[in-house]
Design a protein around this motif. Structure first.
Motif, PDB file in Angstrom:
ATOM      1  N   VAL A  25      41.590 -15.659  34.221  1.00 37.37           N
ATOM      2  CA  VAL A  25      40.126 -15.656  34.125  1.00 37.37           C
ATOM      3  C   VAL A  25      39.519 -16.670  35.097  1.00 37.37           C
ATOM      4  CG1 VAL A  25      38.164 -16.106  32.603  1.00 37.37           C
ATOM      5  CG2 VAL A  25      40.136 -14.842  31.740  1.00 37.37           C
TER       6      VAL A  25
ATOM      7  N   HIS B 197      39.617 -15.325  38.586  1.00 40.02           N
ATOM      8  CA  HIS B 197      38.580 -14.299  38.747  1.00 40.02           C
ATOM      9  C   HIS B 197      37.212 -14.934  38.940  1.00 40.02           C
ATOM     10  CE1 HIS B 197      36.509 -10.484  38.350  1.00 40.02           C
ATOM     11  NE2 HIS B 197      35.775 -10.993  37.373  1.00 40.02           N
TER      12      HIS B 197
ATOM     13  N   PRO C  91      30.025 -16.133  36.198  1.00 41.45           N
ATOM     14  CA  PRO C  91      29.618 -14.774  35.798  1.00 41.45           C
ATOM     15  C   PRO C  91      28.109 -14.625  35.661  1.00 41.45           C
ATOM     16  CG  PRO C  91      30.639 -15.933  33.953  1.00 41.45           C
ATOM     17  CD  PRO C  91      30.873 -16.759  35.166  1.00 41.45           C
TER      18      PRO C  91
ATOM     19  N   ALA D  46      30.808  -1.971  33.208  1.00 44.92           N
ATOM     20  CA  ALA D  46      32.031  -2.770  33.184  1.00 44.92           C
ATOM     21  C   ALA D  46      31.755  -4.206  33.638  1.00 44.92           C
ATOM     22  CB  ALA D  46      33.097  -2.127  34.065  1.00 44.92           C
ATOM     23  N   MET D  47      30.958  -4.350  34.726  1.00 43.95           N
ATOM     24  CA  MET D  47      30.625  -5.687  35.207  1.00 43.95           C
ATOM     25  C   MET D  47      29.810  -6.448  34.177  1.00 43.95           C
ATOM     26  SD  MET D  47      28.213  -6.881  38.424  1.00 43.95           S
ATOM     27  CE  MET D  47      29.348  -6.413  39.728  1.00 43.95           C
TER      28      MET D  47
ATOM     29  N   LYS E 216      32.077  -7.430  31.208  1.00 49.22           N
ATOM     30  CA  LYS E 216      33.048  -8.439  31.639  1.00 49.22           C
ATOM     31  C   LYS E 216      32.422  -9.806  31.833  1.00 49.22           C
ATOM     32  CE  LYS E 216      33.703  -8.781  35.800  1.00 49.22           C
ATOM     33  NZ  LYS E 216      33.080  -9.524  36.942  1.00 49.22           N
ATOM     34  N   ASP E 217      31.292  -9.857  32.554  1.00 46.74           N
ATOM     35  CA  ASP E 217      30.643 -11.141  32.821  1.00 46.74           C
ATOM     36  C   ASP E 217      30.086 -11.771  31.551  1.00 46.74           C
ATOM     37  OD1 ASP E 217      31.247 -11.018  35.479  1.00 46.74           O
ATOM     38  OD2 ASP E 217      29.288 -10.288  36.132  1.00 46.74           O
TER      39      ASP E 217
ATOM     40  N   ILE F 197      33.039 -13.238  29.503  1.00 48.90           N
ATOM     41  CA  ILE F 197      33.557 -14.497  30.029  1.00 48.90           C
ATOM     42  C   ILE F 197      32.587 -15.643  29.737  1.00 48.90           C
ATOM     43  CG2 ILE F 197      34.155 -15.756  32.139  1.00 48.90           C
ATOM     44  CD1 ILE F 197      35.159 -13.130  33.309  1.00 48.90           C
TER      45      ILE F 197
END
Length: 530
Positions: free
Chosen positions: A96, A99, A443, A458-459, A462-463, A466
């Motif tokens: 993570v 990323h 993020p 998805a973005m 995901k952001d 996190i």
């Protein structure tokens, strides 16, 4: 550029570029293709830096920027998560964090191309992302965003310095007392009752308390001893002059890690004696310690900006952080396997005094940390001092610089005095500031930058995931660490008795030691801590 000189520049990773806060002109309308991150990245990578660093140099500097004091505290982090859950979570956290580093680099590239600006630092990236957002609330608070990032940068670096104070004091205290032959113990016989704890006779070998030894000093006195030397060290304002010291410090720390690995691999103990997972209440301590160790996001943008071939930086980042994560997981797991639940805030504190190599590890790593103090200190000093100097006359600026540097060192010293436990200092710094810089801001910056167009689900998921995990870790880690600082929980194997000799024992040991096993007093007999 000489390698040592470049190393010093990279070790001040959180500095911003000159003029970073100035506008570079009005934002121009761009087509969807112009705002496509892939297109922008391709254009950026074609430019390069003919005077920059090579792929190998970037990889070395990535390793240097990520491997430090936090490495030695990871075995304790695994104890707070469990022998199975701990290593798995370290791998997940490493992935993570890597990323998020990629996110920060991509967002910086996007803003540089969109605004036709030179490469930007961390706080500039956040500020310009907010300033050019499609939402008015972000645009109005762009300056606050810059100050907020700088606040966490200063807090993180000063927190590192406070952890260094405790690390130096604890390790040198052990070296001095080990050299003096201070073996703390009691000798044996009866059964008694002390503060409701059972005192059980035991035939185990006894040791003798040398509380009268002149070397059994309080941990805080060792911190005070280092204070004037660290103040003098930070008066070296040109870090290029410290290149030789930095190189020597890196070699000393590398040798120390090799010796530690050699020692812990001699006996890995019984795997089944350790819990696979720990209680949920201890996991925030794991989070704070682990994120403290993984806090290397500040070196990413300066390194990428200095590369001859920027397009190869993602590969260097993946390889460098992959090596770092593997090293973290192996040392954390083997260290916990070897020492078990006796593991301390730094694995060096577990090394016995019997071998001179173990004592040498503490001395060498302490030297590396001593030099690193000045390097980490340079960042908050350069952020905080120039604005104050700008308000003074020319003749007062130099004295002001020296006074403020001394005061900042005293602040880190005071924080270390208030929390003289390395594990708690690391956990608190990691939870409060490192989590924000490594997990929360990147993020959110990505979401803000691309808020002017439909976001991929998805973005978005995901952001947000996190950022929420980072924020929850910030809250939980800060809460449990502060609770432990305010009201320490007495470990089950440690008994803080009120009887005279036990009180003397605790005072002689200081806060950096733990009690365990069989102890004996002339009046109470053998004491088994259970």
């Amino acid at each position: 550029m000489p390698s040592q000189q470049l190393d010093m520049e990279v070790m001040t990773p959180l500095m911003e570029n000159p003029g970073g806060g100035e506008e570079a002109g009005d934002d121009e309308e761009n087509s969807d293709e112009d705002r496509d991150p892939e297109v922008l990245h391709g254009r950026y990578y074609e430019k390069g830096n003919s005077q920059g660093i090579t792929f190998t140099q970037a990889l070395i500097h990535l390793l240097k920027g990520n491997i430090g004091t936090g490495l030695l505290g990871l075995p304790l982090a695994v104890r707070n998560a469990g022998i199975i859950v701990g290593p798995l979570c370290l791998v997940l956290m490493g992935a993570v964090c890597v990323h998020c580093m990629h996110i920060l680099v991509q967002c910086s590239h996007h803003l540089c191309e969109r605004l036709k600006r030179p490469p930007m630092g961390y706080s500039d990236t956040v500020a310009f992302a907010m300033e050019h957002s499609s939402y008015q609330c972000f645009r109005h608070n762009a300056r606050f965003g810059r100050h907020l990032v700088n606040f966490f940068l200063v807090l993180t670096q000063l927190g590192f310095c406070s952890a260094y104070f405790v690390f130096l004091a604890e390790n040198i205290k052990q070296v001095v007392e080990g050299y003096q032959g201070l073996n703390v113990t009691f000798a044996n016989t009866s059964t008694a009752l002390l503060d409701g704890a059972t005192l059980v006779p035991s035939p185990a070998p006894s040791r003798t308390l040398a509380s009268a030894s002149p070397w059994a000093l309080d941990l805080r006195l060792y911190m005070l001893f280092f204070l004037p030397f660290l103040i003098l060290l930070v008066f070296m304002k040109d870090l290029k002059n410290m290149a030789v010291l930095s190189l020597a410090a890196n070699v000393c720390m590398a040798v120390s890690v090799i010796i530690i690995f050699r020692y812990i691999t001699t006996d890995l103990g019984d795997f089944q004696r350790l819990p696979f997972t720990s209680s949920l209440g201890k996991f925030p301590f794991f989070f704070g310690t682990a994120i403290f160790a993984f806090e290397g996001i500040g070196v990413v943008l300066p390194l990428e900006n200095q590369m001859k071939e920027p397009k190869r930086f993602p590969l260097a980042l993946n390889i460098g952080m992959g090596i770092t994560t593997v090293l973290y997981v192996i040392l954390a797991t083997l260290g916990y396997l070897h020492f078990g639940d006796d593991i301390k805030g730094s694995i060096t504190l577990n090394l016995p005094h019997s071998a001179w190599t173990n004592q040498m590890v503490k001395i060498l790593y302490s030297f590396g940390v001593f030099v690193s103090f000045a390097i980490q200190f340079f960042v908050p000093a350069d952020i905080l001092i120039p604005p104050v100097q700008a308000k003074l006359r020319e003749t007062w600026r130099e004295p002001c610089d020296m006074i403020l540097r001394g005061l900042l060192v005293c602040i880190t010293f005071s924080f270390a005095l208030l929390i003289p436990r390395l594990d708690l200092v690391i956990s608190l710094v990691g939870a409060v500031s490192s989590s924000a810089l490594a997990l929360v801001f990147p993020p959110l910056v990505e979401l803000i930058i691309f808020s002017d167009r439909p976001l991929k689900p998805a973005m978005l998921v995901k952001d947000m995931l996190i950022a929420v995990v980072g924020f929850v870790g910030f809250l939980a880690g800060t809460y449990v660490t502060l609770a432990e600082i305010i009201s320490p929980e007495v470990p089950p194997e440690v008994l803080m008795g009120e009887a005279g000799n036990l009180t003397t024992l605790v005072g002689a040991l200081g806060s950096s030691h733990e009690l365990g096993g069989n102890w004996t007093t002339p009046s109470a007999g053998t004491v088994t801590f259970i």
